[in-house]
Design an enzyme around this catalytic site. Structure first.
Site, PDB file in Angstrom:
ATOM      1  N   ASP A  69     -10.167   3.978  14.067  1.00 41.17           N
ATOM      2  CA  ASP A  69      -8.492   3.826  13.592  1.00 41.17           C
ATOM      3  C   ASP A  69      -8.592   3.407  12.287  1.00 41.17           C
ATOM      4  O   ASP A  69      -7.406   3.065  11.462  1.00 41.17           O
ATOM      5  CB  ASP A  69      -8.341   2.178  14.488  1.00 41.17           C
ATOM      6  CG  ASP A  69      -9.352   1.250  14.240  1.00 41.17           C
ATOM      7  OD1 ASP A  69     -10.353   1.344  14.644  1.00 41.17           O
ATOM      8  OD2 ASP A  69      -8.859   0.082  13.720  1.00 41.17           O
ATOM      9  N   ARG A  98       0.971  -1.224   0.000  1.00 38.02           N
ATOM     10  CA  ARG A  98       0.056   0.037   0.039  1.00 38.02           C
ATOM     11  C   ARG A  98       0.788   1.252   0.211  1.00 38.02           C
ATOM     12  O   ARG A  98       1.951   1.204   0.490  1.00 38.02           O
ATOM     13  CB  ARG A  98      -0.819  -0.013   1.064  1.00 38.02           C
ATOM     14  CG  ARG A  98      -1.743  -1.230   1.535  1.00 38.02           C
ATOM     15  CD  ARG A  98      -2.878  -0.956   2.351  1.00 38.02           C
ATOM     16  NE  ARG A  98      -2.536  -0.778   3.693  1.00 38.02           N
ATOM     17  CZ  ARG A  98      -3.138  -0.841   4.836  1.00 38.02           C
ATOM     18  NH1 ARG A  98      -4.375  -1.022   4.613  1.00 38.02           N
ATOM     19  NH2 ARG A  98      -2.779  -0.647   6.215  1.00 38.02           N
TER      20      ARG A  98
END
Length: 510
Positions: free
Chosen positions: A261, A184
């Protein structure tokens, strides 16, 4: 919390310009560690556009060295691998300390587009894995890879995905699956939960360090804003989040697990787990099988984003003069989000400016679509094609039997109700100065995608990949990277979902 394990014996130089600013924040923010190797890695998919972003050679991306590097099987010169600690609210409840349980940040790379962090998801156990195994499975990695690049192509702020590698190593979820690693990329993976962690644990010096880092790196205008720079930061994050959520709603995207989160401080879409693009329009659709209370239903996403921003504001309170500063910083969200959404809905309708009555026009349409369970993506695409059939005369519009008009009307059971709405839309279109149907159609076709990552399309690609055939993934990726184009021979990717698509269940383990 900092500790270190031995690096892999082999070290590879990718020729990247590493900066690693997050690793300079201090040991309270992370644990240093290296990825855990996987056996017999193989390529699953790659984005050459992200390779270009990072400055990686396209030909090299096919090499055995690249395969080993992005599976986590060798050390990378200049990187400083670490797992960060954060906390957060999950499904509205305080979950305490969390952290990168299966993601390892390799570091930050300087690029022509600015610094980009590179992270391996599924790279092995970290101190924050809790009861997990630190791994990702092929199924979820393919979904994240495809959706990251699909969202980028739609113009929605998102983390990117460089590649997916797979391994025959077994991983237990509901059943035994195989392991995978997705690489990512984002300017930063800092989350609301990072701020919550240091605030809730009373580490206010580290909280200020983190806030100063984010301001100086990404929101420098906040430093000189009137009042508190930290209130200005909260307001800036709120504005970005509002714009992002408006974009989600306009394309029918359901995130599925909007825990604090999983919320980016940069207003990026991150952590693709149980996401879904709507098929039949249902405002209360719940895409996450684990979300039994429907907290993250499609129509609740705007309010949940505000709830999460409120939690971020609470976390930042130790840095502000009083609570009112935080409340004032959050207030603009209530106007920015609906205004941003209305602008985007107007664009989908071919309307250039927002005027009085447009919100009612949009809301009435959405009610009709919900009542008749109209396919979200297909409706907007057909409406785009039908606009050139619109006539100015009050007795015509979309009611005459021309192919473009009928294709839209056929989506509705209540055709007379839709015709009445279409007459209002037609009147609004022709009230625009200099209205031109051909120009409007071209603009709408650049706004309303032909192809989105529907669950069944991803499922087909996943099943083929499990059999060792990655050609369907590549075909789907190619279409998702060009979502507004009508690609020859790709009609199946833009078709109605099959009946079995409604049986697909996506959960937090996905």
């Amino acid at each position: 919390m900092s500790s270190e394990i031995d690096a892999p014996a082999a070290t590879l130089d990718l020729g990247l310009n590493w900066h690693n600013r997050f690793a300079q924040l201090g040991e309270a923010f992370f644990t240093r560690l290296h990825p855990t190797p996987l056996p017999a890695p193989q390529w699953v998919g790659a984005s050459l556009a992200v390779a270009d972003l990072l400055g990686l050679d396209r030909a090299w991306m096919n090499s055995p060295e690249a395969l080993e590097a992005f599976t986590g099987n060798c050390a990378i010169a200049g990187s400083e691998p670490l797992a960060s600690v954060y906390s957060g609210h999950q499904f509205g409840h305080w979950a305490g300390q969390l952290g990168d349980g299966r993601a390892i940040l390799l570091g930050e790379v300087g690029t022509a587009s600015g610094p980009q962090e590179v992270q391996l998801k599924g790279a092995g156990l970290t101190p924050y894995s809790r009861m997990g195994d630190g791994r990702a499975v092929l199924r979820s990695s393919i979904r994240e890879f495809l959706c990251s690049e699909a969202m980028h192509a739609l113009g929605i702020p998102t983390s990117r995905a460089l590649c997916v590698t797979g391994s025959p190593a077994p991983v237990r979820r509901e059943t035994i699956e195989t392991a995978a690693v997705v690489t990512r990329v984002a300017p930063s993976f800092i989350r609301f939960g990072h701020f919550e962690h240091f605030s809730h644990t009373g580490q206010h010096e580290q909280l200020r360090t983190l806030a100063d880092f984010v301001i100086d790196s990404f929101y420098p205008a906040c430093r000189d804003a009137p009042g508190s720079p930290y209130a200005a930061l909260l307001e800036a994050v709120s504005a970005r989040t509002a714009e992002m959520v408006a974009q989600w709603q306009s394309v029918g995207f359901c995130h599925g697990v909007m825990n604090t989160d999983n919320m980016s401080v940069l207003g990026l879409t991150i952590d693709y787990g149980p996401f879904q693009f709507l098929d039949a329009f249902n405002p209360g659709h719940i895409c996450n099988h684990s979300d039994t209370g429907g907290r993250y239903a499609y129509n609740r996403q705007p309010n949940i984003a505000y709830w999460n921003l409120f939690a971020l504001g609470q976390a930042l309170l130790p840095l502000m003069d009083d609570q009112q500063q935080a409340l004032d910083a959050l207030e603009p969200y209530k106007a920015i989000m609906p205004a941003a959404l209305q602008r985007r809905m107007n664009a989908k309708l071919g309307l250039v400016e927002v005027e009085d009555g447009d919100a009612e026009l949009t809301e009435d349409l959405m009610k009709l679509m919900a009542q008749d369970a109209v396919d979200f993506t297909i409706f907007w695409r057909r409406l785009s094609h039908a606009v050139t059939s619109v006539r100015a005369e009050p007795d015509e519009g979309l009611r005459q039997a021309q192919p473009g008009r009928e294709a839209v009307r056929d989506l509705f059971l209540q055709r007379e109700a839709f015709d009445a709405w279409a007459a209002r839309w037609r009147e609004r279109l022709f009230a625009q100065p200099g209205f031109d149907a051909t120009t409007t159609q071209a603009r709408m076709l650049r706004t309303n995608p032909q192809v989105v990552l529907r669950n069944h399309l991803g499922e087909i690609a996943i099943q083929r990949a499990r059999e060792g055939d990655f050609s369907e993934l590549a075909r789907l990726q190619n279409a998702l990277e060009r979502p507004f184009e009508a690609l020859p021979g790709q009609d199946d990717l833009a078709a109605f979902p099959p009946e079995w698509a409604g049986q697909i269940e996506i959960s937090c383990s996905s």
